[in-house]
Design a protein around this motif. Sequence first.
Motif, PDB file in Angstrom:
ATOM      1  N   UNK A   1     -11.352 -10.236  -2.244  1.00  0.00           N
ATOM      2  CA  UNK A   1     -12.357  -9.160  -2.172  1.00  0.00           C
ATOM      3  C   UNK A   1     -12.156  -8.167  -3.313  1.00  0.00           C
ATOM      4  N   UNK A   2     -10.925  -7.786  -3.540  1.00  0.00           N
ATOM      5  CA  UNK A   2     -10.629  -6.825  -4.611  1.00  0.00           C
ATOM      6  C   UNK A   2     -11.013  -7.392  -5.974  1.00  0.00           C
TER       7      UNK A   2
ATOM      8  N   UNK B   1       5.485   4.500  -1.453  1.00  0.00           N
ATOM      9  CA  UNK B   1       4.494   4.018  -2.424  1.00  0.00           C
ATOM     10  C   UNK B   1       5.087   4.143  -3.832  1.00  0.00           C
ATOM     11  N   UNK B   2       4.868   3.166  -4.740  1.00  0.00           N
ATOM     12  CA  UNK B   2       3.991   1.996  -4.591  1.00  0.00           C
ATOM     13  C   UNK B   2       4.697   0.733  -4.098  1.00  0.00           C
TER      14      UNK B   2
ATOM     15  N   UNK C   1      -7.793   0.653  -1.283  1.00  0.00           N
ATOM     16  CA  UNK C   1      -7.110  -0.642  -1.198  1.00  0.00           C
ATOM     17  C   UNK C   1      -5.622  -0.508  -0.913  1.00  0.00           C
ATOM     18  N   UNK C   2      -4.962   0.515  -1.471  1.00  0.00           N
ATOM     19  CA  UNK C   2      -3.535   0.687  -1.190  1.00  0.00           C
ATOM     20  C   UNK C   2      -3.304   0.914   0.297  1.00  0.00           C
ATOM     21  N   UNK C   3      -4.148   1.756   0.872  1.00  0.00           N
ATOM     22  CA  UNK C   3      -4.010   2.053   2.295  1.00  0.00           C
ATOM     23  C   UNK C   3      -4.349   0.837   3.150  1.00  0.00           C
ATOM     24  N   UNK C   4      -5.375   0.096   2.746  1.00  0.00           N
ATOM     25  CA  UNK C   4      -5.754  -1.095   3.498  1.00  0.00           C
ATOM     26  C   UNK C   4      -4.642  -2.131   3.435  1.00  0.00           C
ATOM     27  N   UNK C   5      -4.119  -2.347   2.221  1.00  0.00           N
ATOM     28  CA  UNK C   5      -3.000  -3.286   2.088  1.00  0.00           C
ATOM     29  C   UNK C   5      -1.823  -2.849   2.954  1.00  0.00           C
TER      30      UNK C   5
ATOM     31  N   UNK D   1       1.503  -4.533  -8.665  1.00  0.00           N
ATOM     32  CA  UNK D   1       0.658  -4.426  -7.477  1.00  0.00           C
ATOM     33  C   UNK D   1       0.256  -5.833  -7.048  1.00  0.00           C
ATOM     34  N   UNK D   2       0.238  -6.064  -5.756  1.00  0.00           N
ATOM     35  CA  UNK D   2      -0.008  -7.428  -5.304  1.00  0.00           C
ATOM     36  C   UNK D   2      -1.404  -7.924  -5.679  1.00  0.00           C
ATOM     37  N   UNK D   3      -2.345  -6.996  -5.889  1.00  0.00           N
ATOM     38  CA  UNK D   3      -3.685  -7.451  -6.282  1.00  0.00           C
ATOM     39  C   UNK D   3      -3.745  -7.852  -7.760  1.00  0.00           C
ATOM     40  N   UNK D   4      -2.658  -7.573  -8.511  1.00  0.00           N
ATOM     41  CA  UNK D   4      -2.605  -8.005  -9.905  1.00  0.00           C
ATOM     42  C   UNK D   4      -1.892  -9.350 -10.068  1.00  0.00           C
TER      43      UNK D   4
END
Length: 745
Positions: free
Chosen positions: A449-450, A653-654, A419-423, A570-573
Motif C-alpha cells: 500500500x505504501x 522511534x525509529x 504509516x509509522x504509527x500504523x506499522x 525503515x521497513x517500507x524501504x
Amino acid sequence: MSGATSDSHDISELADTTHGLAGVRGDVAGPAVVAANIAAAQAHRPAGQRAADDEVSVAFDGELSERADGVTDAEAVLAAYRADGLAALGGLAGVWAVAITDRRDGRTHLAVDRIGGGTLYHAGITAGSHAYASEPTALLAAPGLTAAADDQAVRDYLRTGATDSGERTFFAGVSRVPAGHVTTLRPADGVVEATTEAYETAGVTPTTVDDTLAGLRGRKVGVHLGLGAPAAYLASRLPDAEVFVLTGGPTSTAPTSQATATALGRTPASVVASGDQLGTDLADLVRILGEPVPDLAAYATLAVAKAAAGVEVLVDPAGAEQALGIAVEQPKAKRTVDIATLLSNVDGEPAGRPDAVAAALRVADRVGAHTGVRVRLPFAGQEIPDGEQLAARLTPRVRAAAGAVRPAGPVREWLLRLKNRVYGTFLSESFTTRPWFAQQEILVAFEDFIKGRNADAAIFWRLLNVELWMAAFVDPKPEEQPAPAVKGPLEANSGKELEIAIDGERWLRFPVRTELFARGDDYQKLISGYVTGFVAAVRADGRHTGRFERPWYLLVSEKVVAIAQGRSYFIWDIQPNWWARTLSRFVVKTPYGIGLGSPWTMQLAIQEAGLPRILVASAAGAAGKVIGRRGLFYQVAGHSVRAIDGPTEYSAYPSNVSAKLAPAKPKQAATALTTAVRAALREAGEEAIADKLAGVVIIDANDIGRNVLGSAADRPDAFFEKLFADNPLGQGSEQTPLAVAVPAS
C-alpha cells in the motif's frame, strides 16, 4: 428523577436531568444509582426530555420535525402514544430515540426513528434486569456487564466493512434497536424479556431531501462540501448556509470543493484536516464513535463539525453514494487485496452486510453529541432524485466544478502520513495476539500500500480501527502509574543491577543515557561527549572517582553505531524477495526481538551474507533441530547476520519501524572510538582517566544473548559477554546505549 415499581420490578429512567437516554428495568439493587452511572458515562450528550402522566412516562432524545405548537417533543410523543399506542411511532417524523414506560402492563418500549438517525442500545446486566442507553459504551458502566468483543461482528466488519447492521453491535451482550423498530422490555417470572419488531410505517408519506432542507431554513446552517455533486446540490438549496471545505494535502478533495464553492458564489471556510492532525485526533475519534466505522469519512465529519461550532445544524452529504447508487472514485492500483488472506480462521459467509447509510447516521449522532452541532444527513433514508436528476438541477458551472462523487477526505494521504504509527500498531504484541489478524500478511500488504501497489485504504483503516477500539474499550486497563523518572547518571536501569561478579571479580556497569542517534551522526564525537559528561557527573558525586584509577571499559550498543553509519532502514524501504518472505516464516519468534522472523530482516540477511550462505545456514539450522543442537544457523550465517535486528514495539522511534544490519567494520569502529574518547577526556582535563581507558567494545546484547562484534580492549570477548549477562542496557526504551564498566573494589 423518581422511579416507580410495577409487578415487583423497579423502573428507573433518567432523561430531563441527564444527557441522552439512560435507564434500568427489572430487579436490580439501586436501579436509580445504576441508571445515574450509565447517564454519567454519556454526559457529553445534549439533555434529554421527559413527559409523564399517572400511567405513562416518556424519555425522549432527538428532534421531531413535525409537532403541534406549544408542546415539547416528549409531550408530543406522550400524546401520540396515549392516543394510538405503539402504532403512533410510525408517524413520528424526525431524528429521535424514545423510551416509553407503560405502568399499566409494566413494559418499557425502546424505539428509534424509521431512518435510524437516533440511537438506542440495551443489555441484560443481571439475570433479572435490563439497562438501556443512547450509546453502547455507556452501558459498560452498569454492574454485571463486562466489555468484550462480539467475534462475529468484528469478523464481518473486517471482511466487508459491515457496521450498524441489525441488532448486533461490536460489544458482546449489547444489542441495538434497529431503525424503524421497537424493543419491548417485559418483566416475566423474575427475568426481563426483550423482543424486537418493526413498527408500522405504512401510509406514512416519505420525506424528500428537499423537505428536509426546507425544514432547516431560518436556522443557522452549515454545509460540508464533500463528495462533489451531492454536496453541491445541498448547498445550492441552502443559499444562506455557510460552506466548509476540508483541506488535508496536495491531492486532497479541497481543489474540487473550492471550485464548487466558487461556482456557487460562496466563500468557503477551510477546515485543516491533515494527516498530522488526524494523528492528534485519532484517539478521540475512536472514543467518540464508540464502535468501529467503515472508513475515515467519519473523521471528515468530525473535523468539519468542530470547525462549525458557530452553526446550529451541519448538513453533510454522507450516505449519498449509497443512496444514489454511485460508486465513489478511487485511486487505481496494480492489484487489490483479498481481505481473506489477511485474516485468521475465516469461514462461512459474513452475517452482516455493509450499510454505509446506517454507519453515517451513527457518526452523525456521536459527532453531534460531542460537538454540540446537530449533524443532519439529508440523503440518508430519504426519497431523493437519482444521480442524473440531481445533477440536472445544478447549473452547468456548478455541475462542471463539482464533478463526480469523490471521497470525503484524502484517506490514502492520511494513512501514508501515519504509516509509522500504523506499522507500530501492526507490529504490537496485542495486535499479534488477536484472534483475527494474520500479522505477517498484513505487514506485507501494508508495505505494498505504501509503495502504491494496492490502494485498499479502507481495509487498512478497518484493521487499525479494530485494534484501537479494542485498546480503548475492551482491553484491561493497567492501573495508572506515574511516568517513570529518568534515571540518574550513576543509577542502574529499572529492574537491573549495577554490580555483577565475574570469575571472582566484581564490576559496576553504569548505563549512560543519550539522545536518539540518527543516520549520518558523528557517533565518535557524540559518544565521546556523553562519556566526558558522565565522568564529570562522577567527579561531582565523589563516590566512584577512585574506581577510574584502575583499567575501565566503555561498551557501546552496536545499534547506535549501525544507525549512525546508515545501516538502519525503515521497513517500507526494504523490498523482500520471494526467498525472504518464505524463509522468514520458519523462524521461531521470541518476545525479545523479531530476529530474522520477518521478511525485512531476512532480506537484509540475504543481502549481507548472500542467498547461498543463508540457504546452507537454514539447512544446518533445520538439521540442528532434529539432533537437538541449537545455534547452527548463526554459526554458518555469521555474526553479522546474528546482529540483524527487526522492528519491535517496545523500542524508541525509529527502531520500532526499522530493521538494521550490524555495524560496518566493527573492530575498526571500536578502535576509532577508543582513540576519540581518550582525546575528548584529555581535552576535558581528565588525562589520568583517559590513560586508564582499556578499550571500547561494540556489543550486540539483548535479554537472551550477547555477542561482541568489535573490540579494541585488552580482555577476551568472553569477559564482556559475561559482563553483559543480564543486559544492563535494557531491552526497551531506556535510551542507554552506552555502559561504563569499572572495578567495584
